[in-house]
Design an enzyme around this catalytic site. Structure first.
Site, PDB file in Angstrom:
ATOM      1  N   ARG A 109       3.119   2.829 -16.955  1.00 45.67           N
ATOM      2  CA  ARG A 109       2.277   3.986 -16.625  1.00 45.67           C
ATOM      3  C   ARG A 109       3.167   5.209 -16.440  1.00 45.67           C
ATOM      4  O   ARG A 109       4.040   5.237 -15.571  1.00 45.67           O
ATOM      5  CB  ARG A 109       1.442   3.746 -15.368  1.00 45.67           C
ATOM      6  CG  ARG A 109       0.593   4.987 -15.029  1.00 45.67           C
ATOM      7  CD  ARG A 109      -0.582   4.722 -14.115  1.00 45.67           C
ATOM      8  NE  ARG A 109      -0.208   4.518 -12.722  1.00 45.67           N
ATOM      9  CZ  ARG A 109      -1.094   4.500 -11.716  1.00 45.67           C
ATOM     10  NH1 ARG A 109      -2.392   4.655 -11.965  1.00 45.67           N
ATOM     11  NH2 ARG A 109      -0.691   4.284 -10.481  1.00 45.67           N
ATOM     12  N   ASP A 121      -0.897   4.126  -1.820  1.00 43.70           N
ATOM     13  CA  ASP A 121      -0.154   4.949  -2.766  1.00 43.70           C
ATOM     14  C   ASP A 121      -0.699   6.368  -2.678  1.00 43.70           C
ATOM     15  O   ASP A 121      -1.470   6.689  -1.766  1.00 43.70           O
ATOM     16  CB  ASP A 121      -0.206   4.372  -4.190  1.00 43.70           C
ATOM     17  CG  ASP A 121      -1.597   4.429  -4.803  1.00 43.70           C
ATOM     18  OD1 ASP A 121      -2.526   5.008  -4.194  1.00 43.70           O
ATOM     19  OD2 ASP A 121      -1.765   3.894  -5.920  1.00 43.70           O
TER      20      ASP A 121
END
Length: 536
Positions: free
Chosen positions: A169, A450
């Site tokens: 990613r 996150d």
């Protein structure tokens, strides 16, 4: 600090940061040449795409609501399919995600999962060392040469014989890489991440029977998807690869994007294999996109789960859209962390079980976890649902009633509580402290936090202040109440963490940044933007 330049024809590229001999192995002249060409070809359009985001947001701020695009109705209603899905991506029933530090990469690839999404975005604090060392770690993983010896325990970590499929990613369109300058300006972080991972690994990935696979985050429109497809096609042509060699999964994690899923798949049909319900960022985007709409203010973060009608509609629409076009539909993240307390752990596993059963019943082809200790629960659900199948592409949901814009935008039921606001404060401050200290993936109160989850915490409070919302105890959320609570919760944090850890950390700095972005009259688009200025 050492500065190196690209090949002689590309003297406008400068890397400002230490460049060790190990770093030079991935910062090769070929890789930097690709970076230069991508920046020249595609960075100008990226600036226009970001400007278009601002123009659309201005309309939402003035009262408009996201909706399906009338000008692309023919794409939604006509029959077409994506190019296809490689064999090693047909079974993605459980994926684990995490940052690209060396030990994490090994453990994730060895976990009882089908895919590891190695993350340069929301779970990584992009210090220069973290970004470049992450590229080294992924190269070594692709070459099957990666190992790690824990300096404390002496334990040796290495890959098993049949590791999970690796997907990289890259960073979102909005993020720069300030350590790499072209013509004196920071380059797009996404192009840097993509170029290095692709060039250093594509040959070996293909020899391994896999390919250069990517997760693309935070897109807001099909035009942004088309930008990525042009990049992939350009690179395939440059390196004499067949069209569609590069494959991508796109996260539908912004509110505008959910109204353009057919168009996104169409724009990337040569390269796309799946869409993913990036649920936490999607909730953050719901707040951010509708920030001026006082009738669509969310309750406590803990009450905004996938059972909420607007989120369930999002999940079902993604499944229906993807499967109609031959693409896979990935479920969202279980952010829970297993507990050492048996009773607490049983409750955690039950929540994960219910979440994954909902996704499997909705027709998703697989799901995400943040901790390997949850793999057996998620795997058990999808093993039972899939039986002998590799995925649920046969589940079309064509018999469902049409999902409307009204359903996708429906106000969320729930309450705003003092305890919820105080928890938001402690979570956001602890995450910001970790992020500016170089750690982007942090266990806090039983959840793997996150950037997306921290964004929900701080933007919720900003929106409550903006609209003068009240808590269930009757208190109005004002700047003064926020400031008072922040001060009180910092004392709580000092007690929880201990005086030594608190003083040795950057908690006061994190609290100041939290205060700044929460009390700013204009909602700061991403906390990582002001945070990035504080990173090495």
């Amino acid at each position: 600090m050492e500065t190196i330049t690209a090949p002689p024809a590309n003297r406008e590229l400068h890397i400002q940061g230490k460049v060790t001999n190990a770093y030079r192995e991935v910062l090769t002249m070929d890789a930097l040449s690709l970076v230069v060409d991508l920046v020249k070809q595609f960075a100008p359009e990226r600036r226009e795409l970001l400007a278009n985001r601002q123009r659309r947001q201005q309309a939402f701020d003035e009262g408009a609501l996201p909706d399906f695009l009338p000008e692309t109705k023919d794409i939604r209603e006509s029959d077409w399919q994506i190019r296809g899905i490689p064999e090693d991506l047909l079974d993605r029933r459980v994926e684990i995600t995490g940052p690209v530090d060396r030990k994490m990469v090994i453990n994730a690839l060895n976990a009882d999962v089908r895919v590891f999404m190695a993350d340069f975005e929301d779970s990584l604090s992009p210090t220069w060392d973290a970004v470049v060392q992450g590229q080294i770690n992924l190269r070594d993983a692709v070459n099957r040469s990666i190992d790690y010896i824990d300096p404390n325990s002496g334990k040796h970590y290495q890959l098993k014989d049949d590791p999970a499929v690796l997907i990289c990613r890259v960073r979102g369109l909005h993020l720069d890489e300030k350590h790499v300058l072209f013509a004196g300006e920071p380059i797009p972080g996404a192009l840097f991440d993509f170029a290095l991972y692709f060039l250093n690994n594509y040959r070996q990935l293909l020899l391994n029977g896999s390919g250069p696979y990517f997760y693309i985050p935070k897109l807001q429109s099909h035009k942004e998807a088309a930008w990525w497809s042009k990049i992939f096609s350009y690179v395939e042509d440059r390196y004499c690869l067949e069209r569609g060699t590069i494959k991508a999964t796109l996260l539908i994690e912004t509110l505008p994007a959910v109204f353009e899923m057919h168009e996104i798949l169409h724009a990337m049909k040569d390269h796309i294999v799946a869409l993913n319900c990036g649920r936490w960022d999607y909730i953050f985007s719901y707040i951010k996109t509708l920030k001026n709409h006082s009738d669509r203010v969310l309750p406590d973060r803990q009450q905004v789960g996938m059972g909420q009608p607007f989120l369930d509609a999002y999940s079902r629409l993604l499944v229906r859209t993807c499967h109609r076009r031959g693409a896979m539909a990935m479920g969202g993240m279980a952010a829970f962390i297993p507990s050492k307390d048996p009773a607490e752990n049983e409750a955690v596993l039950e929540k994960v079980l219910q979440d994954k059963e909902r996704e499997a019943n909705n027709g998703h082809d697989g799901t995400w976890i943040a901790h390997p200790g949850l793999a057996h629960v998620a795997m058990g659900v999808f093993d039972k649902t899939l039986a002998e199948r590799k995925n649920q592409l046969d589940i079309t949901r064509e018999g469902d009633e049409e999902i409307t814009a009204e359903q996708l935008l429906a106000p969320c039921q729930g309450t705003r509580t003092e305890s919820g606001m105080r928890l938001n404060l402690r979570v956001a401050v602890q995450y910001i402290e970790a992020w500016i200290s170089g750690n982007g993936c942090v266990p806090i109160y039983g959840l793997m936090e996150d950037a997306a989850t921290a964004e929900i915490s701080r933007t919720s409070i900003w929106q409550w202040i903006k609209h003068g919302k009240d808590l269930d105890n009757g208190q109005i959320v004002t700047p003064e109440l926020f400031t008072q609570m922040l001060s009180e919760e910092m004392q709580v944090l000092e007690q929880e963490l201990g005086e030594l850890k608190y003083k040795n950390g950057r908690y006061a700095e994190a609290a100041e940044l939290m205060k700044q972005i929460t009390l700013d009259e204009q909602l700061v688009e991403f906390l990582t933007l002001p945070g990035y200025r504080r990173l090495d």
